[in-house]
Each structure stands twice: as C-alpha cells, then as structure tokens.
Design a protein around this motif. Sequence first.
Motif, PDB file in Angstrom:
ATOM      1  N   SER A 143       0.821  -1.221   0.000  1.00 14.46           N
ATOM      2  CA  SER A 143       0.000   0.000   0.000  1.00 14.46           C
ATOM      3  C   SER A 143       0.849   1.262   0.000  1.00 14.46           C
ATOM      4  CB  SER A 143      -0.951   0.018   1.209  1.00 14.46           C
ATOM      5  OG  SER A 143      -1.807  -1.104   1.183  1.00 14.46           O
ATOM      6  N   ALA A 144       1.927   1.244  -0.775  1.00 14.28           N
ATOM      7  CA  ALA A 144       2.798   2.410  -0.904  1.00 14.28           C
ATOM      8  C   ALA A 144       3.379   2.443  -2.317  1.00 14.28           C
ATOM      9  CB  ALA A 144       3.909   2.370   0.136  1.00 14.28           C
ATOM     10  N   GLN A 145       4.038   3.547  -2.640  1.00 15.97           N
ATOM     11  CA  GLN A 145       4.696   3.709  -3.929  1.00 15.97           C
ATOM     12  C   GLN A 145       6.153   4.099  -3.713  1.00 15.97           C
ATOM     13  OE1 GLN A 145       2.254   5.842  -6.986  1.00 15.97           O
ATOM     14  NE2 GLN A 145       0.851   6.189  -5.276  1.00 15.97           N
ATOM     15  N   CYS A 146       7.000   3.739  -4.673  1.00 13.55           N
ATOM     16  CA  CYS A 146       8.431   4.013  -4.562  1.00 13.55           C
ATOM     17  C   CYS A 146       8.979   4.415  -5.915  1.00 13.55           C
ATOM     18  CB  CYS A 146       9.153   2.761  -4.041  1.00 13.55           C
ATOM     19  SG  CYS A 146      10.960   2.902  -3.912  1.00 13.55           S
ATOM     20  N   TRP A 147       9.838   5.432  -5.923  1.00  9.01           N
ATOM     21  CA  TRP A 147      10.515   5.871  -7.144  1.00  9.01           C
ATOM     22  C   TRP A 147      12.006   6.036  -6.893  1.00  9.01           C
ATOM     23  CZ3 TRP A 147       6.146   8.386  -5.245  1.00  9.01           C
ATOM     24  CH2 TRP A 147       4.976   8.212  -5.988  1.00  9.01           C
ATOM     25  N   LYS A 148      12.782   5.722  -7.912  1.00  6.22           N
ATOM     26  CA  LYS A 148      14.219   5.995  -7.921  1.00  6.22           C
ATOM     27  C   LYS A 148      14.469   7.128  -8.901  1.00  6.22           C
ATOM     28  CE  LYS A 148      17.091   2.591  -8.400  1.00  6.22           C
ATOM     29  NZ  LYS A 148      17.698   1.328  -8.905  1.00  6.22           N
ATOM     30  N   LEU A 149      15.179   8.160  -8.451  1.00 11.23           N
ATOM     31  CA  LEU A 149      15.479   9.310  -9.292  1.00 11.23           C
ATOM     32  C   LEU A 149      16.947   9.668  -9.124  1.00 11.23           C
ATOM     33  CD1 LEU A 149      12.701   9.957  -7.420  1.00 11.23           C
ATOM     34  CD2 LEU A 149      12.456  11.745  -9.138  1.00 11.23           C
ATOM     35  N   LEU A 150      17.675   9.729 -10.208  1.00  9.20           N
ATOM     36  CA  LEU A 150      19.029  10.241 -10.125  1.00  9.20           C
ATOM     37  C   LEU A 150      18.980  11.741  -9.837  1.00  9.20           C
ATOM     38  CD1 LEU A 150      20.756   8.524 -13.189  1.00  9.20           C
ATOM     39  CD2 LEU A 150      20.684   7.743 -10.813  1.00  9.20           C
ATOM     40  N   ASN A 190       0.103   5.049   0.084  1.00  9.62           N
ATOM     41  CA  ASN A 190      -1.015   5.447  -0.770  1.00  9.62           C
ATOM     42  C   ASN A 190      -1.901   6.469  -0.076  1.00  9.62           C
ATOM     43  OD1 ASN A 190      -0.118   3.726  -2.752  1.00  9.62           O
ATOM     44  ND2 ASN A 190      -1.528   2.068  -2.225  1.00  9.62           N
ATOM     45  N   SER A 191      -2.023   6.341   1.230  1.00  9.16           N
ATOM     46  CA  SER A 191      -2.802   7.300   2.024  1.00  9.16           C
ATOM     47  C   SER A 191      -1.973   7.701   3.243  1.00  9.16           C
ATOM     48  CB  SER A 191      -4.132   6.689   2.457  1.00  9.16           C
ATOM     49  OG  SER A 191      -4.924   6.326   1.346  1.00  9.16           O
ATOM     50  N   PRO A 192      -1.078   8.683   3.105  1.00  5.80           N
ATOM     51  CA  PRO A 192      -0.230   9.069   4.238  1.00  5.80           C
ATOM     52  C   PRO A 192      -1.073   9.503   5.436  1.00  5.80           C
ATOM     53  CG  PRO A 192       0.556  10.063   2.194  1.00  5.80           C
ATOM     54  CD  PRO A 192      -0.788   9.482   1.902  1.00  5.80           C
ATOM     55  N   SER A 193      -0.683   9.026   6.614  1.00  7.55           N
ATOM     56  CA  SER A 193      -1.401   9.415   7.833  1.00  7.55           C
ATOM     57  C   SER A 193      -0.606  10.396   8.682  1.00  7.55           C
ATOM     58  CB  SER A 193      -1.735   8.172   8.662  1.00  7.55           C
ATOM     59  OG  SER A 193      -0.548   7.482   9.031  1.00  7.55           O
ATOM     60  N   LYS A 194       0.631  10.658   8.297  1.00  8.12           N
ATOM     61  CA  LYS A 194       1.498  11.571   9.037  1.00  8.12           C
ATOM     62  C   LYS A 194       1.829  12.767   8.163  1.00  8.12           C
ATOM     63  CE  LYS A 194       2.049   8.605  12.502  1.00  8.12           C
ATOM     64  NZ  LYS A 194       1.545   8.837  13.859  1.00  8.12           N
ATOM     65  N   SER A 195       1.899  13.935   8.791  1.00 13.63           N
ATOM     66  CA  SER A 195       2.166  15.153   8.017  1.00 13.63           C
ATOM     67  C   SER A 195       3.650  15.432   7.833  1.00 13.63           C
ATOM     68  CB  SER A 195       1.499  16.356   8.694  1.00 13.63           C
ATOM     69  OG  SER A 195       1.996  16.536  10.010  1.00 13.63           O
ATOM     70  N   VAL A 246       7.616   4.358   6.314  1.00 13.69           N
ATOM     71  CA  VAL A 246       6.475   4.327   5.391  1.00 13.69           C
ATOM     72  C   VAL A 246       5.308   3.576   6.015  1.00 13.69           C
ATOM     73  CG1 VAL A 246       5.658   3.478   3.158  1.00 13.69           C
ATOM     74  CG2 VAL A 246       7.911   4.549   3.334  1.00 13.69           C
ATOM     75  N   ASN A 247       5.605   2.462   6.668  1.00 17.47           N
ATOM     76  CA  ASN A 247       4.546   1.641   7.257  1.00 17.47           C
ATOM     77  C   ASN A 247       3.892   2.286   8.472  1.00 17.47           C
ATOM     78  OD1 ASN A 247       4.836  -0.346   5.311  1.00 17.47           O
ATOM     79  ND2 ASN A 247       6.278  -1.554   6.525  1.00 17.47           N
ATOM     80  N   LYS A 248       4.453   3.384   8.957  1.00 17.18           N
ATOM     81  CA  LYS A 248       3.802   4.168  10.012  1.00 17.18           C
ATOM     82  C   LYS A 248       3.098   5.403   9.450  1.00 17.18           C
ATOM     83  CE  LYS A 248       4.969   4.488  14.255  1.00 17.18           C
ATOM     84  NZ  LYS A 248       5.631   4.737  15.575  1.00 17.18           N
ATOM     85  N   GLY A 249       3.072   5.503   8.123  1.00 15.29           N
ATOM     86  CA  GLY A 249       2.297   6.561   7.491  1.00 15.29           C
ATOM     87  C   GLY A 249       3.072   7.751   6.991  1.00 15.29           C
ATOM     88  N   TYR A 250       4.423   7.681   6.995  1.00 15.93           N
ATOM     89  CA  TYR A 250       5.254   8.818   6.598  1.00 15.93           C
ATOM     90  C   TYR A 250       5.686   8.746   5.136  1.00 15.93           C
ATOM     91  CZ  TYR A 250       5.937   9.968  11.563  1.00 15.93           C
ATOM     92  OH  TYR A 250       5.752  10.326  12.862  1.00 15.93           O
ATOM     93  N   ASP A 276       4.820  13.053  -8.979  1.00 15.37           N
ATOM     94  CA  ASP A 276       3.742  12.652  -8.061  1.00 15.37           C
ATOM     95  C   ASP A 276       2.977  13.889  -7.606  1.00 15.37           C
ATOM     96  OD1 ASP A 276       2.203  10.955  -6.434  1.00 15.37           O
ATOM     97  OD2 ASP A 276       3.599  11.117  -4.747  1.00 15.37           O
ATOM     98  N   PRO A 277       2.302  14.582  -8.526  1.00 23.51           N
ATOM     99  CA  PRO A 277       1.697  15.873  -8.189  1.00 23.51           C
ATOM    100  C   PRO A 277       0.597  15.805  -7.139  1.00 23.51           C
ATOM    101  CG  PRO A 277       1.065  15.156 -10.393  1.00 23.51           C
ATOM    102  CD  PRO A 277       2.154  14.245  -9.953  1.00 23.51           C
ATOM    103  N   SER A 278       0.013  14.646  -6.941  1.00 19.88           N
ATOM    104  CA  SER A 278      -1.033  14.527  -5.927  1.00 19.88           C
ATOM    105  C   SER A 278      -0.489  13.982  -4.605  1.00 19.88           C
ATOM    106  CB  SER A 278      -2.158  13.608  -6.427  1.00 19.88           C
ATOM    107  OG  SER A 278      -1.668  12.291  -6.657  1.00 19.88           O
ATOM    108  N   GLY A 279       0.845  13.870  -4.497  1.00 18.74           N
ATOM    109  CA  GLY A 279       1.447  13.211  -3.352  1.00 18.74           C
ATOM    110  C   GLY A 279       1.687  14.090  -2.143  1.00 18.74           C
ATOM    111  N   GLY A 280       1.429  15.396  -2.236  1.00 16.32           N
ATOM    112  CA  GLY A 280       1.574  16.279  -1.088  1.00 16.32           C
ATOM    113  C   GLY A 280       2.990  16.740  -0.806  1.00 16.32           C
ATOM    114  N   TRP A 281       3.916  16.565  -1.750  1.00 15.57           N
ATOM    115  CA  TRP A 281       5.321  16.918  -1.527  1.00 15.57           C
ATOM    116  C   TRP A 281       5.535  18.423  -1.409  1.00 15.57           C
ATOM    117  CZ3 TRP A 281       8.059  12.707  -0.421  1.00 15.57           C
ATOM    118  CH2 TRP A 281       7.622  11.474  -0.933  1.00 15.57           C
ATOM    119  N   GLY A 282       4.660  19.206  -2.006  1.00 15.13           N
ATOM    120  CA  GLY A 282       4.816  20.654  -1.944  1.00 15.13           C
ATOM    121  C   GLY A 282       4.635  21.230  -0.554  1.00 15.13           C
ATOM    122  N   ALA A 283       4.084  20.451   0.369  1.00 15.40           N
ATOM    123  CA  ALA A 283       3.877  20.941   1.731  1.00 15.40           C
ATOM    124  C   ALA A 283       5.182  21.226   2.451  1.00 15.40           C
ATOM    125  CB  ALA A 283       3.071  19.910   2.532  1.00 15.40           C
ATOM    126  N   TYR A 284       6.300  20.721   1.903  1.00 13.11           N
ATOM    127  CA  TYR A 284       7.597  20.873   2.564  1.00 13.11           C
ATOM    128  C   TYR A 284       8.434  21.980   1.931  1.00 13.11           C
ATOM    129  CZ  TYR A 284       5.712  16.440   3.962  1.00 13.11           C
ATOM    130  OH  TYR A 284       4.859  15.464   4.424  1.00 13.11           O
TER     131      TYR A 284
END
Length: 340
Positions: free
Chosen positions: A49-56, A79-84, A118-122, A189-197
């Motif tokens: 229930s998660a996703q992973c990417w490798k980026l150089l 897939n559904s992060p529970s931690k901010s 990840v398994n704790k929601g981060y 991953d535009p819907s992944g919430g990364w911009g919050a940081y």
Amino acid sequence: MKSLKPTLSLCVLLSLVACGPLEDEGPFPGDALAIREQEAISSCVAPTSAQCWKLLPTDTDFGGRTTAWNAAHYALRPNSPSKSSLVVMLHGVGSSAGNFYHGTGYATATTSFFASAVNKGYRVLGLTHRNSPNIRELCGTNVDCHLPTRRTFITGVVQPGSAVTDMGYYDGIEARLIRLLVTLRDGQDPSGGWGAYLTPSHCTGTRNTAIPCGIVWNKLIVAGHSQGAGHAAVIGKDHLVDTVVMLAGPTDRTPEQTVPSYTLASSGLATPAGGGNYRGLVHTKDSFVTASTIHWDASRLNAGAYGKTTTSTADHCGTSPHSCVIESASFYATWQGFWP
C-alpha cells in the motif's frame, strides 16, 4: 529539450560573497563534464500500500556543472499518508540512499529502514548528496572545524573555517532536497503532497530560479547514518525540525578524543534538547559508540531513553557493527520506535 544556456542570477549581481562562487550557478558553455538532461525515472518495489521511485540527481534538473554524486535518490509514499511530517534520510561516507532501501541484502523492501517509516504513514526521501571526504579525518586535531565543514555539506556553500573548500552548491543537501521535492510536486507525483515541505507554495527551485524555495524545516524528521547522523544533528541545531534520528553517530571527535561543542545544549539548539527530539541507535562494538553517546548525553542533545545501544549479533552485526544498525531488518521494531 531544456535550454542549457546560463543565466546571471540576481543573487550573483547583488552579492557574490553571500551567495557563493559564480561557477556554482552553472551549467556554462564548454563544461568538460556533460550534463545529462533527463534520465528515466523508475519505480522500485514498495512496501504494501505504498509507492516508490528511484530518481538520479540529474533526473531532478538540478542544474549543476557535474554529474558527480549521482547515485539514486529514493522517494516513498504511502497510498494514504497518515502523518504530516517528511522523513529525510542522509547517508554516510562511501554510501548512498540505496543501502537503506534494501541494497545490502539484510532487509527487504517491506522490512528496510525506509519501510519502517512508510509503514507508520510517513513520506520518506533517501537523499544522495556529497558526503566525502571523512570530516573527522579531515579536521584532525582541529575541534572547531567539524561544525563549519558540516554546514558546508548541508548548505552547499563553503563556510568560514570549513576544511572542505571545493563544495559545489548543487551537491549540497539543501539544494538537492529542494530539487527532489520540486520534481515530485510538479511532475512525478503531483497529488502526493510533496509541496507541503516547500515555501512559498508557488516556488520554482533552488537559489538561482525565479522564485527560490525554502524548506519547511518544522515538518521534517531528519535522520542520518554515520557522517549523515552528524549532518542530521547540525540541521537540528540550526533549524527547528520535528525530530532528529541518528544511527551510529555523530562520530565527531579529535584523535585526542575531544568532542566538539556544537551539540552542547548551552551552545544553542534550534531544536531543543530532550523531549524525544533527538533519538539514536549505536552498537556497543562500534568504534564510535563513545563519541555518539557523548553527543547524546544529558548536557548535550539529551536523547535520554531514546538514545539506544545494542549488543546484537544478528546478520552482520558481529563483523560490521557500524553499518548493521541501519541495514539489518532485525532492528525494524527499533526503527519504528524512532518515528513519533
């Protein structure tokens, strides 16, 4: 195809000294080292229930003059992060983010250090950055050299008193973190919430872009192994972060066993000592166990019960006590206890 023409940034026009050397603002015509425009970003095996990417780093359009330090970053998201908060992991000398995924064979994608968060929601980023030479060896008997050298690796800008004087801005932790977050936010991953940081929300990249990004430090859990543990501690010193997690470090000490003062609570810590703000794990057979636990003691970072030692002989702990605390899945439950 993106243009490779250089631009003269406002930062350079206003203050070359404050912003760093012009050559770090590249790329420039005639570079001997080729700049790879865009490599293929690939997926990697993720926990359930998660996703992973490798980026150089070159996948993130980081704009530097060199393709050095170009081992893959890792980005993982439930897939559904529970931690901010975002976990950012920093590697040690001669290592890369892949070792914390499951590149050493002592863990799987579902039992790795990354998976424990990840398994704790981060959301988790394993960041590859310049992290050599060895700061402790480079500073030698100069106990005042460790802090400015670490700040050089973190900011990408050479600091007064640093033993490293050839730092490239785009090889530093901050620039690479910003570019990775922008790439995830705007493309991968535009819907992944990364911009919050990142701040402001409409920022465009590193210091030489139209709207430079800042890092929202108080939403970061900064973790590190070995030399990376010391970087995590210094980031906690300089910025108010959520939590600092240190594995097998900080290692800073002189040959005479003098430990630098930068972790003393009295020296000023933006992330306050105690309260579970600083957490760590080190093996009792690790040659850096004394330095690490001194940095964690009550007069310094005050890790308290969150500063843990182990005598484990699982996996390769008997032969490699320094690395096993970050690589062996036998510590999975301990790792999970680090995440608030």
